[in-house]
Design an enzyme around this catalytic site. Structure first.
Site, PDB file in Angstrom:
ATOM      1  N   ASN A   9       0.861  -1.190   0.000  1.00  0.00           N
ATOM      2  CA  ASN A   9       0.000   0.000   0.000  1.00  0.00           C
ATOM      3  C   ASN A   9       0.895   1.238   0.000  1.00  0.00           C
ATOM      4  OD1 ASN A   9      -1.798   2.057   0.582  1.00  0.00           O
ATOM      5  ND2 ASN A   9      -2.260   1.344   2.662  1.00  0.00           N
ATOM      6  N   LYS A  11       0.070   4.224  -0.257  1.00  0.00           N
ATOM      7  CA  LYS A  11      -0.601   5.404   0.328  1.00  0.00           C
ATOM      8  C   LYS A  11      -0.399   6.611  -0.590  1.00  0.00           C
ATOM      9  CE  LYS A  11      -0.177   3.319   4.831  1.00  0.00           C
ATOM     10  NZ  LYS A  11      -0.179   3.471   6.273  1.00  0.00           N
ATOM     11  N   HIS A  96      -9.627   1.219   4.518  1.00  0.00           N
ATOM     12  CA  HIS A  96      -8.394   1.395   5.290  1.00  0.00           C
ATOM     13  C   HIS A  96      -8.680   2.383   6.421  1.00  0.00           C
ATOM     14  CE1 HIS A  96      -4.354   2.545   6.409  1.00  0.00           C
ATOM     15  NE2 HIS A  96      -3.936   1.454   5.816  1.00  0.00           N
ATOM     16  N   GLU A  98      -7.138   4.774   7.516  1.00  0.00           N
ATOM     17  CA  GLU A  98      -6.869   6.178   7.187  1.00  0.00           C
ATOM     18  C   GLU A  98      -8.032   6.776   6.399  1.00  0.00           C
ATOM     19  OE1 GLU A  98      -3.012   5.540   5.471  1.00  0.00           O
ATOM     20  OE2 GLU A  98      -2.235   5.023   7.445  1.00  0.00           O
ATOM     21  N   GLU A 163      -5.719  -4.839  10.464  1.00  0.00           N
ATOM     22  CA  GLU A 163      -4.700  -3.812  10.686  1.00  0.00           C
ATOM     23  C   GLU A 163      -5.010  -3.048  11.973  1.00  0.00           C
ATOM     24  OE1 GLU A 163      -2.476  -2.624   6.901  1.00  0.00           O
ATOM     25  OE2 GLU A 163      -4.201  -1.329   7.075  1.00  0.00           O
ATOM     26  N   GLY A 169       2.220   2.261  10.817  1.00  0.00           N
ATOM     27  CA  GLY A 169       3.158   3.374  10.671  1.00  0.00           C
ATOM     28  C   GLY A 169       3.963   3.696  11.922  1.00  0.00           C
ATOM     29  N   SER A 208       3.174  -2.148  10.354  1.00  0.00           N
ATOM     30  CA  SER A 208       4.616  -2.200  10.604  1.00  0.00           C
ATOM     31  C   SER A 208       5.257  -3.541  10.252  1.00  0.00           C
ATOM     32  CB  SER A 208       4.920  -1.811  12.056  1.00  0.00           C
ATOM     33  OG  SER A 208       4.529  -0.466  12.286  1.00  0.00           O
TER      34      SER A 208
HETATM   35  P1  PGA Z   1       2.666   0.320   7.715  1.00  0.00           P
HETATM   36  O1  PGA Z   1       1.227   0.547   7.046  1.00  0.00           O
HETATM   37  O2  PGA Z   1       3.246  -0.936   7.115  1.00  0.00           O
HETATM   38  O3  PGA Z   1       3.455   1.546   7.349  1.00  0.00           O
HETATM   39  O4  PGA Z   1       2.463   0.194   9.180  1.00  0.00           O
HETATM   40  C1  PGA Z   1       0.359  -0.517   6.824  1.00  0.00           C
HETATM   41  C2  PGA Z   1      -0.925  -0.007   6.220  1.00  0.00           C
HETATM   42  O5  PGA Z   1      -1.405   1.049   6.646  1.00  0.00           O
HETATM   43  O6  PGA Z   1      -1.494  -0.637   5.302  1.00  0.00           O
END
Ligand code: PGA
Length: 251
Positions: A9, A11, A96, A98, A163, A169, A208
């Protein structure tokens, strides 16, 4: 475990020069190594068509990060599922955390988007997960039960990605036993909701994931693969994830 799935992803990252750099490194690798992992890249909308051309003939697959529930119409700024299919996407991330946060997306809306995705032959990857506060209050399973019931349509035919929001993140993933417990819970819920079919829906973990922890994460029974954020735009590290995941290919 079946052959692991790795979804990257990106983003809101990936100017043309950056996207080209990332994909060149990935292609350089795939030209010299056989990739047997199902690897889906989800760049921003603006890069999908160009990357489709670039990855032609390679094992990499393309996904988007969202779609609108309607196939077309007066929805300024939105992108529909048929448009994504048209430019070469085969997968789409939905719900997601976000997007739930930034665009106030509800389970109901995510469910409509999943239906729209499937109607366009896109595989929906529906994300669920709890906040730090919900986990601290021991409400996480309750919250995820609601998300599963609300955001997956009756004929759901995609992947579910667990998640935990507190692990996204941060550089610190959930611990193996925490992931294992939730994957088992999600499997039970999916089986209750979809019967036999629910036993086969791939469940991914995201939050992460990096070269130093992917091995123990992939050891978790019932886990179908990983959804990777930050590391997906770091091609050297991302390729390391693929290398490690190859050790988990079922024979
Ligand atoms: P990350 O993000 O690997 O940076 O923690 C995962 C995601 O939001 O899909």
């Amino acid at each position: 475990m079946a052959t692991p799935i790795i979804v990257g992803n990106w983003k809101m990252h990936g100017l043309t020069s950056e996207a080209n750099e990332i994909v060149s490194e990935l292609l350089n690798y795939s030209n010299n190594h056989e990739i047997q992992i199902k690897t889906v890249l989800c760049p921003p909308f603006t890069q999908i068509a160009a990357l489709k051309e670039k990855i032609k003939g390679s094992p990499f697959l393309l996904g988007a990060q969202d779609c609108h529930p309607s196939p077309q119409g007066a929805h300024t700024g939105d992108i529909s599922a048929p448009m994504l299919k048209d430019v070469g996407a085969d997968y789409v991330l939905l719900g997601h955390s976000e997007r739930r946060r930034d665009h106030y997306e509800t389970d109901e809306l995510i469910c409509e988007k999943a239906i729209a995705a499937q109607n366009s032959n896109l595989v929906p990857i529906v994300c669920i997960g709890e906040t730090k506060e919900e986990r601290a209050a021991k409400d996480h399973k309750f919250v995820m039960g609601i998300q599963i019931k609300g955001s997956l349509p009756q004929d759901f035919n995609g992947f579910v990605a667990y998640e935990p929001i507190w692990a996204i993140g941060t550089g610190v993933s959930a611990q193996k036993h925490e992931i294992a417990e939730i994957i088992e819970f999600i499997r039970e819920e999916l089986t209750e909701q979809f019967g036999e079919r629910g036993k086969k829906i791939p469940i991914l973990y995201g939050g992460s994931v990096k070269p130093s922890n992917i091995r123990e994460i992939l050891e978790i029974e019932e886990l179908g693969g990983v959804l990777v954020g930050s590391v997906s735009i770091m091609p050297k590290d991302f390729l390391q994830l693929l290398e490690i995941a190859h050790d988990f290919i079922s024979t």
